[in-house]
Structure formats: structure tokens, C-alpha cells
Design a protein around this motif. Sequence first.
Motif, PDB file in Angstrom:
ATOM      1  N   LEU A 145      33.346  38.737  46.504  1.00 19.17           N
ATOM      2  CA  LEU A 145      32.756  38.066  45.026  1.00 19.17           C
ATOM      3  C   LEU A 145      34.010  38.131  44.297  1.00 19.17           C
ATOM      4  O   LEU A 145      34.400  37.306  43.458  1.00 19.17           O
ATOM      5  N   ALA A 146      34.782  39.104  44.538  1.00 19.92           N
ATOM      6  CA  ALA A 146      36.086  39.452  43.521  1.00 19.92           C
ATOM      7  C   ALA A 146      37.133  38.382  43.990  1.00 19.92           C
ATOM      8  O   ALA A 146      37.714  37.938  43.009  1.00 19.92           O
ATOM      9  N   ASP A 147      37.304  38.175  45.171  1.00 20.70           N
ATOM     10  CA  ASP A 147      38.165  37.104  45.559  1.00 20.70           C
ATOM     11  C   ASP A 147      37.771  35.751  44.943  1.00 20.70           C
ATOM     12  O   ASP A 147      38.739  35.079  44.451  1.00 20.70           O
ATOM     13  N   ARG A 148      36.653  35.301  44.980  1.00 22.44           N
ATOM     14  CA  ARG A 148      36.210  34.129  44.300  1.00 22.44           C
ATOM     15  C   ARG A 148      36.445  34.163  42.960  1.00 22.44           C
ATOM     16  O   ARG A 148      36.828  33.036  42.203  1.00 22.44           O
ATOM     17  N   ALA A 149      36.084  35.217  42.275  1.00 21.37           N
ATOM     18  CA  ALA A 149      36.451  35.192  40.820  1.00 21.37           C
ATOM     19  C   ALA A 149      38.022  34.874  40.476  1.00 21.37           C
ATOM     20  O   ALA A 149      38.512  34.176  39.677  1.00 21.37           O
ATOM     21  N   HIS A 150      38.723  35.847  41.343  1.00 21.44           N
ATOM     22  CA  HIS A 150      40.190  35.744  40.981  1.00 21.44           C
ATOM     23  C   HIS A 150      40.876  34.519  41.385  1.00 21.44           C
ATOM     24  O   HIS A 150      41.550  33.932  40.630  1.00 21.44           O
ATOM     25  N   ASP A 151      39.758  33.702  42.388  1.00 17.20           N
ATOM     26  CA  ASP A 151      40.769  32.302  42.308  1.00 17.20           C
ATOM     27  C   ASP A 151      40.384  31.254  41.273  1.00 17.20           C
ATOM     28  O   ASP A 151      41.156  30.403  41.090  1.00 17.20           O
ATOM     29  N   GLN A 152      39.504  31.822  40.423  1.00 21.44           N
ATOM     30  CA  GLN A 152      39.237  31.130  39.286  1.00 21.44           C
ATOM     31  C   GLN A 152      39.672  31.940  37.970  1.00 21.44           C
ATOM     32  O   GLN A 152      39.405  31.514  36.890  1.00 21.44           O
ATOM     33  N   ILE A 164      30.544  56.180  46.604  1.00 20.99           N
ATOM     34  CA  ILE A 164      31.928  56.085  46.709  1.00 20.99           C
ATOM     35  C   ILE A 164      32.355  56.951  47.990  1.00 20.99           C
ATOM     36  O   ILE A 164      33.136  56.269  48.476  1.00 20.99           O
ATOM     37  N   ASP A 165      31.850  57.928  48.239  1.00 22.67           N
ATOM     38  CA  ASP A 165      32.320  58.707  49.372  1.00 22.67           C
ATOM     39  C   ASP A 165      31.685  58.371  50.564  1.00 22.67           C
ATOM     40  O   ASP A 165      31.968  59.158  51.590  1.00 22.67           O
ATOM     41  N   ALA A 166      30.537  57.570  50.500  1.00 25.03           N
ATOM     42  CA  ALA A 166      29.778  57.142  51.748  1.00 25.03           C
ATOM     43  C   ALA A 166      30.209  55.771  52.407  1.00 25.03           C
ATOM     44  O   ALA A 166      29.869  55.517  53.453  1.00 25.03           O
ATOM     45  N   ARG A 167      30.844  54.935  51.496  1.00 33.02           N
ATOM     46  CA  ARG A 167      30.952  53.638  51.788  1.00 33.02           C
ATOM     47  C   ARG A 167      32.366  53.169  51.666  1.00 33.02           C
ATOM     48  O   ARG A 167      33.161  54.019  50.674  1.00 33.02           O
ATOM     49  N   ASP A 168      33.253  52.333  52.463  1.00 30.17           N
ATOM     50  CA  ASP A 168      34.216  52.073  52.376  1.00 30.17           C
ATOM     51  C   ASP A 168      34.552  50.947  51.371  1.00 30.17           C
ATOM     52  O   ASP A 168      34.520  49.723  51.577  1.00 30.17           O
ATOM     53  N   PHE A 169      34.984  51.294  50.024  1.00 29.00           N
ATOM     54  CA  PHE A 169      35.136  50.506  48.918  1.00 29.00           C
ATOM     55  C   PHE A 169      36.436  50.027  48.646  1.00 29.00           C
ATOM     56  O   PHE A 169      36.775  49.508  47.548  1.00 29.00           O
ATOM     57  N   ALA A 170      37.303  50.261  49.712  1.00 28.13           N
ATOM     58  CA  ALA A 170      38.683  50.179  49.522  1.00 28.13           C
ATOM     59  C   ALA A 170      38.782  48.538  49.190  1.00 28.13           C
ATOM     60  O   ALA A 170      39.959  48.384  48.189  1.00 28.13           O
ATOM     61  N   ALA A 171      38.388  47.802  49.766  1.00 27.76           N
ATOM     62  CA  ALA A 171      38.622  46.369  49.339  1.00 27.76           C
ATOM     63  C   ALA A 171      38.229  45.780  47.972  1.00 27.76           C
ATOM     64  O   ALA A 171      39.123  45.242  47.094  1.00 27.76           O
ATOM     65  N   PRO A 172      36.859  46.093  47.682  1.00 27.20           N
ATOM     66  CA  PRO A 172      36.653  45.701  46.320  1.00 27.20           C
ATOM     67  C   PRO A 172      37.507  46.373  45.148  1.00 27.20           C
ATOM     68  O   PRO A 172      37.637  45.958  44.075  1.00 27.20           O
ATOM     69  N   LEU A 173      37.745  47.677  45.441  1.00 22.05           N
ATOM     70  CA  LEU A 173      38.480  48.698  44.526  1.00 22.05           C
ATOM     71  C   LEU A 173      39.862  47.862  44.245  1.00 22.05           C
ATOM     72  O   LEU A 173      40.157  48.016  43.219  1.00 22.05           O
ATOM     73  N   ALA A 174      40.523  47.748  45.281  1.00 26.83           N
ATOM     74  CA  ALA A 174      41.851  46.982  45.345  1.00 26.83           C
ATOM     75  C   ALA A 174      41.735  45.605  44.517  1.00 26.83           C
ATOM     76  O   ALA A 174      42.824  45.289  43.953  1.00 26.83           O
ATOM     77  N   ARG A 175      40.693  44.881  44.490  1.00 30.49           N
ATOM     78  CA  ARG A 175      40.701  43.474  43.869  1.00 30.49           C
ATOM     79  C   ARG A 175      40.287  43.664  42.422  1.00 30.49           C
ATOM     80  O   ARG A 175      40.267  42.712  41.615  1.00 30.49           O
ATOM     81  N   ALA A 176      39.777  45.009  41.952  1.00 29.91           N
ATOM     82  CA  ALA A 176      39.292  44.765  40.558  1.00 29.91           C
ATOM     83  C   ALA A 176      40.299  45.162  39.685  1.00 29.91           C
ATOM     84  O   ALA A 176      41.428  45.626  39.965  1.00 29.91           O
ATOM     85  N   ASP A 177      40.166  44.539  38.483  1.00 32.17           N
ATOM     86  CA  ASP A 177      41.275  44.607  37.255  1.00 32.17           C
ATOM     87  C   ASP A 177      40.864  46.079  36.558  1.00 32.17           C
ATOM     88  O   ASP A 177      41.713  46.574  36.022  1.00 32.17           O
ATOM     89  N   LEU A 178      39.496  46.232  36.512  1.00 30.72           N
ATOM     90  CA  LEU A 178      38.920  47.621  35.924  1.00 30.72           C
ATOM     91  C   LEU A 178      38.295  48.299  36.603  1.00 30.72           C
ATOM     92  O   LEU A 178      37.309  47.638  37.050  1.00 30.72           O
ATOM     93  N   VAL A 179      38.345  49.520  36.652  1.00 30.70           N
ATOM     94  CA  VAL A 179      37.296  50.450  37.430  1.00 30.70           C
ATOM     95  C   VAL A 179      36.790  51.304  36.577  1.00 30.70           C
ATOM     96  O   VAL A 179      37.332  52.168  35.842  1.00 30.70           O
ATOM     97  N   PHE A 180      35.636  51.779  36.853  1.00 30.26           N
ATOM     98  CA  PHE A 180      34.832  52.717  36.255  1.00 30.26           C
ATOM     99  C   PHE A 180      34.407  53.974  37.080  1.00 30.26           C
ATOM    100  O   PHE A 180      33.821  53.557  38.258  1.00 30.26           O
ATOM    101  N   VAL A 181      34.637  54.959  36.995  1.00 25.22           N
ATOM    102  CA  VAL A 181      34.402  56.131  37.907  1.00 25.22           C
ATOM    103  C   VAL A 181      34.252  57.478  36.916  1.00 25.22           C
ATOM    104  O   VAL A 181      34.753  57.681  35.919  1.00 25.22           O
ATOM    105  N   ASN A 182      33.255  58.324  37.321  1.00 28.96           N
ATOM    106  CA  ASN A 182      32.959  59.258  36.862  1.00 28.96           C
ATOM    107  C   ASN A 182      33.906  60.574  37.401  1.00 28.96           C
ATOM    108  O   ASN A 182      34.663  60.306  38.416  1.00 28.96           O
ATOM    109  N   GLU A 183      33.807  61.817  37.206  1.00 30.05           N
ATOM    110  CA  GLU A 183      34.699  62.661  37.622  1.00 30.05           C
ATOM    111  C   GLU A 183      34.559  63.331  39.260  1.00 30.05           C
ATOM    112  O   GLU A 183      35.639  63.288  39.878  1.00 30.05           O
ATOM    113  N   ARG A 184      33.248  63.351  39.677  1.00 32.61           N
ATOM    114  CA  ARG A 184      33.262  63.564  40.968  1.00 32.61           C
ATOM    115  C   ARG A 184      33.627  62.239  41.707  1.00 32.61           C
ATOM    116  O   ARG A 184      34.362  62.341  42.801  1.00 32.61           O
TER     117      ARG A 184
END
Length: 294
Positions: A145-152, A164-184
Motif C-alpha cells: 500500500l505504501a509503494d502504491r501511495a508513493h507511486d502517486q 511491533i516486536d512480534a512482526r517484521d514491519f521493516a518494509a512498511p516502516l522504511a516506506r513511511a514518511d511519518l511514524v507514530f510510536v509509544n515509548e515501548r
Amino acid sequence: MARIVCAGHVNWDVTLSVDRLPAADGEATIADQAQSCGGSACNVATGVAALGDDPAILGSVGDDEHGHLAERSLDDSGVDCGPLVISEGDTAVKYLVVDPAGEVAVLGNEGANEAFAADDLDSETLGAADHLHLTSQDPDTAAALADRAHDQEISVSFDPGRRIDARDFAAPLARADLVFVNEREAATAIEEYFGPADDLTKTVALKHGAGGAEVLTPCGRYASHDGFPVEAVDTTGAGDAFAAGFLSVWLDGGDDPDYDRCLAVGNACGALAAAERGAKAELSWDRIEGLLAN
């Protein structure tokens, strides 16, 4: 008014207010219970709708009573449900157990909330958007989805949530312009996904709960806000309410957003959500400006 597509989980929430969060082999008394549409994508979509923006939602629910109730609730809140996928499975149901201090434990089934794919968002709906907000979901779907958005040339934000510590979110995090995270979540992600704090690759909104929030940007800008002193009765959805308020101001700021106001409005929305039962915060500019004025 910004057109925002929110993608991720749509659940049916059952909130149980208890006298304590029980330990193993313990028991608690249910003082109150309520039901509503939930899930991060749902919470952010209804939040930005209440603030005057124009959201659509990409997610999936089952063809069952809970799914129909969720779709009706979203529609009543002003969310475009055109991209919402109706699956043959059961709608995901989450049981939110909330103690008197507002702390939450979550029980749930996966249900149909990841039955949607990136190509379920049609090109016309995506092309009409100003922004894509991704919430916790299948990492491959989020990245596509992020790739499709950036294409436009559409900006992308991502809130990976507690998984975040149980799934590999490296790809969508790399593609995001803005990321929301809490302290943990930040303890897991900041160095691994975003680079050193003094050399970030993207804008990060770091949430501190009752302690407010701060923003760090790739160009070295920094802002912080201490939050608002409210009595928390249920922290469910407070982070989503923060994201809704932050995004509404951020998108209105164009190429030079006012991060001080982004944080102030985001924290006001989070505080309003934490002071109420349930994940769906009753947001309005009147209530936000009232907090800001005080």
C-alpha cells in the motif's frame, strides 16, 4: 479538508470495566460493559472525520452481525466504507478489560481483520487521497500500500502498534514518511528501523501517554508538548485519537507543518479519549480548543 485513507484492522470491541486486572488464577468483578466498532484503522478514521477531514477505510469484516454493526457505525461517523472488504469469515472481536486507573488488557481473535489485500483499494480511491495512514496489519500488505501511495506522490504515515516486536514491519516502516510510536515501541524500533536519533530517516512522533509527546524530524526539527492533566478512565484508543489530531493539523500545514500545534492537538485528542470509556473518542474542535485554552 484532507482526504485520508486509513488502512488496517476493523474490529468489534467489547469493553469490560473491572475492579482490577486479575492475575493468573485470579478473578475480577465487571462493573460495566459496552460495545462499539474498534481497531486502529477504525479509530483514526472516525477521529479525523469528527475533526472535519474526509476519511475512507480499507479493512475487512465478516458477513455477520458484528461486521454489519461495524460498517453501520463507520458510515454513521462519516467514514467512506467503499473500500471495506466483507469477508466470509467472522468479524474480529476484541475484549478490552479496563481497570479503574484506565489500564487495559486485550483478549481477541484474529477473525477477518486481515482478509483484505493491497489491491482491494482501487486506484481511483487512492488517487483521490491526500494521505494514506497505515495501522497494524499484515506487513506485506502495508508495504504494498505504501509503494502504491508513493507511486502517486501521496504521503504515508504508519502506526505499527503493540505488535511491533512480534512482526517484521521493516518494509512498511522504511516506506513511511511519518511514524507514530509509544515509548515501548520506540525502544524496539528507533535504532533498528529509523537510524540514530541524531540522523533520522523520517519524522517520528513519540508518544509518552500522560507525559505528552515529542516530534523528531530528519532535518533536525524538534518539538515537545507536556500533555494535559486529565483523569484517565480508559486508555483504549488514546494513541489512535492522538494520531487523528496530529494528522489533521499536519496535513493542513503543507510543506511546513506547525509541529507545536500538531502535538498540542494530538495530546488534547488523546486526553479526551483517555477520559472516556471505550475506544471511540468523542472528538470535536470545541472540546479540543477548550483544553488548549486552559
